[in-house]
Motif scaffolding. Structure first.
Motif, PDB file in Angstrom:
ATOM      1  N   PRO A 128       0.809  -1.228   0.000  1.00  0.00           N
ATOM      2  CA  PRO A 128       0.000   0.000   0.000  1.00  0.00           C
ATOM      3  C   PRO A 128       0.833   1.263   0.000  1.00  0.00           C
ATOM      4  O   PRO A 128       0.386   2.304  -0.496  1.00  0.00           O
ATOM      5  N   LYS A 129       2.052   1.198   0.519  1.00  0.00           N
ATOM      6  CA  LYS A 129       2.899   2.389   0.538  1.00  0.00           C
ATOM      7  C   LYS A 129       3.305   2.809  -0.869  1.00  0.00           C
ATOM      8  O   LYS A 129       3.493   3.995  -1.152  1.00  0.00           O
ATOM      9  N   VAL A 130       3.455   1.843  -1.769  1.00  0.00           N
ATOM     10  CA  VAL A 130       3.777   2.151  -3.159  1.00  0.00           C
ATOM     11  C   VAL A 130       2.630   2.914  -3.809  1.00  0.00           C
ATOM     12  O   VAL A 130       2.831   3.907  -4.518  1.00  0.00           O
ATOM     13  N   VAL A 131       1.419   2.468  -3.551  1.00  0.00           N
ATOM     14  CA  VAL A 131       0.245   3.154  -4.101  1.00  0.00           C
ATOM     15  C   VAL A 131       0.147   4.562  -3.533  1.00  0.00           C
ATOM     16  O   VAL A 131      -0.129   5.528  -4.249  1.00  0.00           O
ATOM     17  N   GLU A 132       0.410   4.689  -2.240  1.00  0.00           N
ATOM     18  CA  GLU A 132       0.349   6.009  -1.606  1.00  0.00           C
ATOM     19  C   GLU A 132       1.376   6.946  -2.222  1.00  0.00           C
ATOM     20  O   GLU A 132       1.082   8.114  -2.497  1.00  0.00           O
ATOM     21  N   ARG A 133       2.586   6.453  -2.481  1.00  0.00           N
ATOM     22  CA  ARG A 133       3.619   7.286  -3.098  1.00  0.00           C
ATOM     23  C   ARG A 133       3.193   7.708  -4.501  1.00  0.00           C
ATOM     24  O   ARG A 133       3.409   8.848  -4.915  1.00  0.00           O
ATOM     25  N   ASP A 134       2.594   6.794  -5.239  1.00  0.00           N
ATOM     26  CA  ASP A 134       2.153   7.115  -6.593  1.00  0.00           C
ATOM     27  C   ASP A 134       1.064   8.173  -6.585  1.00  0.00           C
ATOM     28  O   ASP A 134       1.040   9.070  -7.429  1.00  0.00           O
ATOM     29  N   ARG A 135       0.181   8.095  -5.624  1.00  0.00           N
ATOM     30  CA  ARG A 135      -0.931   9.046  -5.555  1.00  0.00           C
ATOM     31  C   ARG A 135      -0.480  10.429  -5.111  1.00  0.00           C
ATOM     32  O   ARG A 135      -1.043  11.430  -5.543  1.00  0.00           O
ATOM     33  N   LYS A 136       0.508  10.467  -4.245  1.00  0.00           N
ATOM     34  CA  LYS A 136       0.840  11.733  -3.598  1.00  0.00           C
ATOM     35  C   LYS A 136       2.183  12.307  -3.997  1.00  0.00           C
ATOM     36  O   LYS A 136       2.618  13.292  -3.421  1.00  0.00           O
ATOM     37  N   GLN A 137       2.820  11.753  -4.996  1.00  0.00           N
ATOM     38  CA  GLN A 137       4.201  12.138  -5.279  1.00  0.00           C
ATOM     39  C   GLN A 137       4.353  13.613  -5.614  1.00  0.00           C
ATOM     40  O   GLN A 137       5.418  14.190  -5.430  1.00  0.00           O
ATOM     41  N   ASN A 138       3.314  14.248  -6.103  1.00  0.00           N
ATOM     42  CA  ASN A 138       3.447  15.644  -6.501  1.00  0.00           C
ATOM     43  C   ASN A 138       2.560  16.579  -5.700  1.00  0.00           C
ATOM     44  O   ASN A 138       2.259  17.686  -6.126  1.00  0.00           O
TER      45      ASN A 138
ATOM     46  N   LEU B 193      13.227  -1.630  -2.391  1.00  0.00           N
ATOM     47  CA  LEU B 193      11.923  -2.253  -2.571  1.00  0.00           C
ATOM     48  C   LEU B 193      11.976  -3.278  -3.698  1.00  0.00           C
ATOM     49  O   LEU B 193      12.650  -3.051  -4.710  1.00  0.00           O
ATOM     50  N   PRO B 194      11.269  -4.406  -3.559  1.00  0.00           N
ATOM     51  CA  PRO B 194      11.268  -5.411  -4.629  1.00  0.00           C
ATOM     52  C   PRO B 194      10.604  -4.853  -5.883  1.00  0.00           C
ATOM     53  O   PRO B 194       9.437  -4.468  -5.859  1.00  0.00           O
ATOM     54  N   VAL B 195      11.343  -4.803  -6.967  1.00  0.00           N
ATOM     55  CA  VAL B 195      10.845  -4.191  -8.197  1.00  0.00           C
ATOM     56  C   VAL B 195       9.597  -4.904  -8.716  1.00  0.00           C
ATOM     57  O   VAL B 195       8.604  -4.258  -9.089  1.00  0.00           O
ATOM     58  N   LEU B 196       9.614  -6.226  -8.723  1.00  0.00           N
ATOM     59  CA  LEU B 196       8.463  -6.967  -9.249  1.00  0.00           C
ATOM     60  C   LEU B 196       7.217  -6.713  -8.399  1.00  0.00           C
ATOM     61  O   LEU B 196       6.115  -6.544  -8.931  1.00  0.00           O
ATOM     62  N   GLY B 197       7.388  -6.642  -7.093  1.00  0.00           N
ATOM     63  CA  GLY B 197       6.252  -6.379  -6.218  1.00  0.00           C
ATOM     64  C   GLY B 197       5.693  -4.979  -6.408  1.00  0.00           C
ATOM     65  O   GLY B 197       4.472  -4.782  -6.439  1.00  0.00           O
ATOM     66  N   SER B 198       6.577  -3.999  -6.547  1.00  0.00           N
ATOM     67  CA  SER B 198       6.120  -2.621  -6.755  1.00  0.00           C
ATOM     68  C   SER B 198       5.364  -2.493  -8.074  1.00  0.00           C
ATOM     69  O   SER B 198       4.281  -1.890  -8.131  1.00  0.00           O
ATOM     70  N   LEU B 199       5.928  -3.068  -9.134  1.00  0.00           N
ATOM     71  CA  LEU B 199       5.285  -2.963 -10.444  1.00  0.00           C
ATOM     72  C   LEU B 199       3.961  -3.726 -10.475  1.00  0.00           C
ATOM     73  O   LEU B 199       2.977  -3.252 -11.059  1.00  0.00           O
ATOM     74  N   ALA B 200       3.924  -4.896  -9.845  1.00  0.00           N
ATOM     75  CA  ALA B 200       2.675  -5.666  -9.810  1.00  0.00           C
ATOM     76  C   ALA B 200       1.611  -4.900  -9.031  1.00  0.00           C
ATOM     77  O   ALA B 200       0.445  -4.832  -9.442  1.00  0.00           O
ATOM     78  N   THR B 201       1.987  -4.302  -7.910  1.00  0.00           N
ATOM     79  CA  THR B 201       1.045  -3.515  -7.118  1.00  0.00           C
ATOM     80  C   THR B 201       0.470  -2.373  -7.945  1.00  0.00           C
ATOM     81  O   THR B 201      -0.754  -2.150  -7.970  1.00  0.00           O
ATOM     82  N   LEU B 202       1.329  -1.638  -8.634  1.00  0.00           N
ATOM     83  CA  LEU B 202       0.876  -0.476  -9.401  1.00  0.00           C
ATOM     84  C   LEU B 202       0.078  -0.883 -10.633  1.00  0.00           C
ATOM     85  O   LEU B 202      -0.869  -0.192 -11.025  1.00  0.00           O
TER      86      LEU B 202
END
Length: 407
Positions: free
Chosen positions: A73-83, A147-156
């Motif tokens: 969920p932290k990856v999603v949060e970073r994607d949503r709030k990065q800017n 962070l595990p690249v495959l996990g981050s990309l799969a999550t996003l």
């Protein structure tokens, strides 16, 4: 490419997106939500499998690589709030081109001089420029992400806001695994990884096997492949050896600030005739037609930039990033820091304020090109037009003063 440059404090006044609403659940609800997302991700992986196999990923690699992948969920949060929040260019440069980063860069060049000189000879990109990219993207290889690249990309990809983009990156990442190019595949939250923070699709297009071991390994302790790949990337986009990215200049009294944009390109002789000089008063070097840029408004530093500036933009489109790479590479060559001061009393606009600025510009009859929080060329032109109409210096800088005048 946009990797771990974010770790040094980058979200400059550049890109923006709609602010996500955040609802903090109670602990039990949070556990239930996480479990639901994990189940959803696992179902998505099962459904994604056929597409990955159709794209050439073997079943054995797919099953082994994505077995046990977890929703983050932290990856999603970073994607949503990065800017959501921004930094001024001067705050960014204070860290990006700090004395420590310069000193560490000089040591890195000394340690890898032979390698960097061979890369420069083969790809035509100066060793200091390659080192500057290395320095900003991973602090010269000391922080490549965890962070595990495959996990981050799969999550996003599963989360879906930019699902097609991240699904394509995940397929490219699986091809990297299939080729045996990486052992420990970790990186930043969005999937950029290695010494020079390549996204998997950039690895496919631009990574090279510089050390000749049969692998295009950007992740190991030996930075050879990564640094050569960064040089190959810049060469592909048209890097011209011997041409500066830009030089700091001094503008004359009464200068026409409508001319300060990448869209206005003039021969150096014409800028010289208009009274533009090097910051120390010297004549301008002639590297062909260039543009005048004011990244911090008319009270900040001014730069005459050439096409190599646009080449660095292919790595990261933010002006602050490009100027940081250019300034750091100049410092590594023995050049001085940026000499002109910055209007440090100003603060950057938040995303909500940038969107309000665009909305109010449109209502006032100055088309910003949409309301998205992105301070692109159309918004800058709209700010300039508004400033001109109010008798202000039309430098296009989206300041709090401009926003307050629009309110």
């Amino acid at each position: 490419m946009r990797g771990l440059a974010g770790a040094i404090g980058v979200v400059v006044v550049a890109l923006g997106m709609a602010r996500a609403q955040t609802i903090l659940p109670d602990p039990v609800a949070g556990v239930d939500m996480q479990m639901g997302n994990q189940a959803g991700l696992e179902a998505w992986v099962a459904e994604f499998r056929s597409r990955a196999l159709a794209a050439g990923v073997s079943a054995a690699v797919f099953d082994a690589a994505l077995r046990g992948v977890t929703f983050d969920p932290k990856v999603v949060e970073r994607d949503r709030k990065q800017n959501e929040f921004s930094k001024t260019i001067w705050d960014y440069l204070d860290t990006a081109v700090s004395e420590d980063r310069v000193a560490l860069g000089l040591k890195a060049i000394a340690r890898h001089r032979d390698l960097l000189e061979r890369i420069e000879a083969d790809y035509g990109v100066e060793k200091e420029v390659v080192a500057a990219v290395w320095g900003l993207e991973s602090a010269y290889g000391t922080y490549r992400g965890d962070l595990p690249v495959l996990g981050s990309l799969a999550t996003l990809a599963y989360e879906g806001r930019r699902g097609a983009f991240f699904e394509a990156e995940l397929i490219a990442a699986l091809r990297i695994v299939e080729g045996g190019h990486v052992e420990r595949f970790v990186g930043s939250w969005a999937g950029a990884s290695g010494h020079t923070q390549f996204m998997p699709s950039s690895w496919e297009k631009f990574a090279v096997d510089f050390d000749g071991d049969g692998k295009r390994n950007l992740w190991g302790d030996d930075p050879a492949d990564a640094l050569a790949s960064a040089a190959n990337y810049l060469r592909h986009w048209g890097w011209t050896k011997g041409m500066p990215w830009g030089v700091e200049v001094r503008l004359p009294e009464g200068f026409d600030y409508d001319q300060t944009t990448e869209r206005v390109v003039k021969p150096v002789a014409e800028w010289q005739a208009m009274g533009v000089r090097l910051v120390d008063g010297g004549d301008l070097p002639d590297h062909g037609p260039g543009s005048i840029l004011l990244p911090g408004g008319h009270r900040g530093a001014a730069f005459l930039i050439w096409p190599n500036f646009q080449v660095i933009e292919k790595y990261n489109t933010a002006d602050a990033y490009v100027i940081a790479i250019g300034s750091l590479s100049d410092r590594l060559k023995g050049g001085p820091p940026i000499r002109h001061g910055w209007p440090r009393e100003l603060r950057a606009l938040t995303l909500a304020e940038r969107m309000e600025l665009q909305e109010l510009l449109g209502k006032a009859g100055f088309d910003p090109g949409g309301v998205d929080g992105r301070m692109g060329p159309k918004t800058v032109a709209a700010v300039k037009a508004f400033q001109k109409a109010r008798g202000l210096v039309p430098d296009g800088y989206p300041s709090l003063e401009v926003l307050e005048l629009l309110r």
